[in-house]
Design a protein around this motif. Structure first.
Motif, PDB file in Angstrom:
ATOM      1  N   ASN A  93       0.837  -1.190   0.000  1.00 48.34           N
ATOM      2  CA  ASN A  93       0.000   0.000   0.000  1.00 48.34           C
ATOM      3  C   ASN A  93       0.876   1.245   0.000  1.00 48.34           C
ATOM      4  O   ASN A  93       1.664   1.456   0.925  1.00 48.34           O
ATOM      5  CB  ASN A  93      -0.900   0.027   1.249  1.00 48.34           C
ATOM      6  CG  ASN A  93      -2.236  -0.638   0.999  1.00 48.34           C
ATOM      7  OD1 ASN A  93      -2.838  -0.451  -0.056  1.00 48.34           O
ATOM      8  ND2 ASN A  93      -2.709  -1.418   1.949  1.00 48.34           N
ATOM      9  N   LEU A 266      -7.245   5.989   9.573  1.00 46.25           N
ATOM     10  CA  LEU A 266      -8.328   5.684   8.643  1.00 46.25           C
ATOM     11  C   LEU A 266      -9.668   5.465   9.340  1.00 46.25           C
ATOM     12  O   LEU A 266     -10.715   5.457   8.685  1.00 46.25           O
ATOM     13  CB  LEU A 266      -7.972   4.437   7.827  1.00 46.25           C
ATOM     14  CG  LEU A 266      -6.885   4.620   6.765  1.00 46.25           C
ATOM     15  CD1 LEU A 266      -6.472   3.282   6.186  1.00 46.25           C
ATOM     16  CD2 LEU A 266      -7.336   5.573   5.664  1.00 46.25           C
ATOM     17  N   ALA A 350     -10.151   5.198   0.779  1.00 43.80           N
ATOM     18  CA  ALA A 350     -10.113   3.815   1.263  1.00 43.80           C
ATOM     19  C   ALA A 350     -11.510   3.208   1.284  1.00 43.80           C
ATOM     20  O   ALA A 350     -11.698   2.035   0.920  1.00 43.80           O
ATOM     21  CB  ALA A 350      -9.482   3.759   2.644  1.00 43.80           C
ATOM     22  N   TYR A 373      -7.401  -0.020   3.704  1.00 46.64           N
ATOM     23  CA  TYR A 373      -6.747  -0.129   2.414  1.00 46.64           C
ATOM     24  C   TYR A 373      -6.333  -1.566   2.099  1.00 46.64           C
ATOM     25  O   TYR A 373      -5.589  -1.788   1.144  1.00 46.64           O
ATOM     26  CB  TYR A 373      -5.503   0.767   2.363  1.00 46.64           C
ATOM     27  CG  TYR A 373      -5.769   2.170   1.851  1.00 46.64           C
ATOM     28  CD1 TYR A 373      -6.262   2.384   0.571  1.00 46.64           C
ATOM     29  CD2 TYR A 373      -5.497   3.277   2.639  1.00 46.64           C
ATOM     30  CE1 TYR A 373      -6.493   3.661   0.095  1.00 46.64           C
ATOM     31  CE2 TYR A 373      -5.718   4.569   2.170  1.00 46.64           C
ATOM     32  CZ  TYR A 373      -6.219   4.755   0.904  1.00 46.64           C
ATOM     33  OH  TYR A 373      -6.449   6.024   0.421  1.00 46.64           O
ATOM     34  N   GLY A 420      -4.578   0.113  -2.189  1.00 47.93           N
ATOM     35  CA  GLY A 420      -4.330   1.546  -2.311  1.00 47.93           C
ATOM     36  C   GLY A 420      -3.258   1.979  -3.276  1.00 47.93           C
ATOM     37  O   GLY A 420      -2.918   3.168  -3.298  1.00 47.93           O
TER      38      GLY A 420
END
Length: 444
Positions: A93, A266, A350, A373, A420
Motif C-alpha cells: 500500500n 483511517l 479507502a 486499504y 491503495g
C-alpha cells in the motif's frame, strides 16, 4: 557412499526444480513413501523435513506435503517492493492523492524563505527538536492521547519506531506475545533481534484475550505487540471493553505494550488508544507514510518518561536523528491543516476502494474493515494460495499469500490484497481477475 535418504532427497529436488513435479502436487504420505522407497518411517519423515528446510515442499497439518512454487520470490513478493511497470501491485500500500506533489513543491518553496534554513544542515537532538516535538505532541491529541513534548520522540517512520522500541526495551531471547497474523515488518524485526514470538489465537473481531491470559500464566512474556485500531491484515478495531481487558492483563503480568497505530488514522472516532488506558507501560508508534506519502520517512513514538533514555540511545545507534528537512515539512503540514485534509481524503478513498472490492468479490469470503486499504481473502479449502499467486503473476497481478503475516508455522490458504497502490480502474481490473482465478481453481 551417499546415504540412502540423501539420494531420495536429491531425486525429489531434481524433479521439483526441473518441473517434473509441479507446484501444488501432493506428495505421498510419510508411510506410503516408506513403502515406495523401502525405507523406515523415520527416514521418510527425515526426507520430507530436509526438502522443507530447502524450501521445496511445505507440510500442512491434516492435509499432507505439497510441492512449493519456487519461482516466486521469498515471502511471495512481500519482501520485494520493486515490481515491473506492467504489474498491478496489490502487495504493498502506497496510497497517494493527485495534488500531493504540488503541496510538496509549495512546502519546499516555503522552506527556502525560512530564516533558519542553515540549521537543517546540522545534527539535531536524537529525539528531535523541541519545537517539532511540541507540534507532533499537539497532533497526537487528535489520536486520543495528551503527551507532553518530553514524551515524544521523532523517528524515521513507524517501522523505525518499532525498531527503536525493540532495541531499546527488549533483549535477545525475550518472549513477545503477538496475534497469529500480524504485520510482517514486526516478524522481520523479531527475527533480527532474536525475540521469540508466541501467537495469540484470534476471534472474528480481535485476539482471544482469555487465551492471552492463559499464555501469560504459562510463559514468562515480556511484551505484547498489537494493532488495536485497524489491524493489519485483518482490519479489526478493538472496542473499549477489549482494550480495558488487554491492558488489565498487561498490568497483571507486568508486560510492555508496543502499540502500532500505522493505519489508525483511517478509522473515524475509534476508542482511545491503549496508551490512554495504560500510559505507564505503553509505547505508542505511528507514522506519516500512509497518511501522507511513503517517501516521507517521519514517525513518532510516545512513551513514558522513564523509557525515553533507552529509546534515545536506540535512535542514536540507528540513525542519530530523523532528517530535519523532512520533519520540517511534516510539522508545517500539521500546523496548516494539510495532514488533516490528506487524512480525510484518504479515509474517503479507502472506503471507495473497499466498497469496490466487496462488490466484485461478493461471492468470496473476505475479512476487512470498511475504511481499510487492505482485504483478507480466505480461500476455499481446495485452493492453494501459492498456485493462485503464481497464476495471477502470469497475468501481471502481484498479491501476497498469508505466509509473510503468520507468526506460527500453521499458514492458512488466504490472500492479502493491498487496495491503495493502483488507480480505481486498475483495481477493478485486478479484482475481477482475482475473482475469475479463484473460480477457475475452484472448478478445477
Amino acid at each position: 557412499m551417499k546415504a540412502r535418504y540423501k539420494a531420495i532427497v536429491d531425486e525429489f529436488a531434481t524433479a521439483i526444480r526441473s518441473g517434473t513435479l509441479l507446484p501444488g502436487t501432493r506428495l505421498s504420505t510419510h508411510r506410503a513413501l516408506s513403502v515406495e522407497k523401502h525405507i523406515s518411517l523415520a527416514t521418510a519423515t527425515r526426507v520430507y523435513a530436509e526438502l522443507e528446510a530447502m524450501g521445496l515442499v511445505s507440510g500442512e497439518s491434516g492435509r499432507g506435503t505439497f510441492v512449493r512454487e519456487i519461482s516466486l520470490p521469498a515471502g511471495l513478493g512481500l519482501d520485494q517492493h520493486v515490481v515491473a511497470s506492467d504489474v498491478l501491485d496489490l502487495n504493498f500500500n502506497y496510497p497517494s492523492l493527485p495534488d500531493q506533489a504540488e503541496r510538496l513543491r509549495d512546502a519546499m518553496r516555503q522552506l527556502t524563505t525560512s530564516g533558519d534554513l542553515a540549521s537543517l544542515l546540522r545534527y539535531q537532538p536524537h529525539a528531535g527538536r523541541q519545537s517539532d516535538r511540541d507540534t507532533i505532541a499537539s497532533w497526537l491529541n487528535a489520536a486520543g492521547i495528551q503527551p507532553s513534548a518530553d514524551e515524544v520522540l521523532v523517528v524515521n517512520g513507524a517501522q523505525h519506531g518499532l525498531t527503536v522500541a525493540v532495541m531499546g526495551l527488549l533483549k535477545p531471547g525475550d518472549v513477545v506475545a503477538v496475534d497469529a497474523l500480524i504485520y510482517p515488518g514486526f516478524i522481520a524485526l523479531a527475527r533480527l533481534c532474536h525475540l521469540e514470538l508466541v501467537a495469540i489465537p484470534a476471534h472474528a473481531n480481535g485476539p482471544d484475550l482469555d487465551a492471552f491470559r492463559q499464555i501469560c500464566q504459562r510463559r514468562r512474556i515480556r511484551a505484547v505487540y498489537t494493532m488495536p485500531t485497524l489491524h493489519n491484515p485483518l482490519g479489526w478495531v478493538l472496542n473499549d471493553e477489549q482494550r480495558k481487558k488487554l491492558t488489565l492483563i498487561a498490568r497483571t503480568f507486568d508486560l510492555l505494550i508496543i502499540e502500532d497505530a500505522a493505519y489508525a488514522f483511517l478509522v473515524r472516532r475509534p476508542p482511545p488508544p491503549l496508551a490512554a488506558y495504560a500510559p505507564e507501560r505503553t509505547v505508542y508508534v505511528t507514522g506519516f507514510a500512509k497518511s501522507i506519502a511513503t517517501g516521507l520517512r517521519v514517525g513518532a513514538v510516545f512513551c513514558p518518561a522513564n523509557m525515553r533514555g533507552a529509546l534515545e540511545r536506540a535512535i542514536r545507534a540507528t540513525t542519530w536523528n530523523t532528517p530535519s528537512l523532512m520533519v520540517s515539512i511534516v510539522c508545517g503540514w500539521i500546523k496548516d491543516g494539510t495532514i488533516q485534509r490528506f487524512e480525510s481524503l484518504k479515509r474517503r478513498d479507502a472506503r471507495q476502494r473497499q466498497a469496490l472490492a466487496r462488490k466484485i468479490l461478493s461471492d468470496c469470503e473476505w475479512v476487512g474493515h470498511s475504511s481499510s486499504y487492505f482485504l483478507w481473502l480466505p480461500l476455499p479449502q481446495e485452493i492453494r494460495a501459492d498456485q493462485l499467486v503464481h497464476r495471477l503473476m502470469q497475468q501481471h497481478i502481484s498479491v501476497s499469500t498469508a505466509e509473510p503475516f503468520c507468526s506460527t508455522n500453521n499458514v492458512p490458504h488466504a490472500l492479502r490484497l493491498a487496495l491503495g497502490s493502483v488507480s480505481m480502474n486498475q483495481l477493478s481490473e485486478a479484482l475481477t481477475a482475482i475473482k475469475d482465478a479463484i473460480e477457475y481453481e475452484r472448478d478445477l
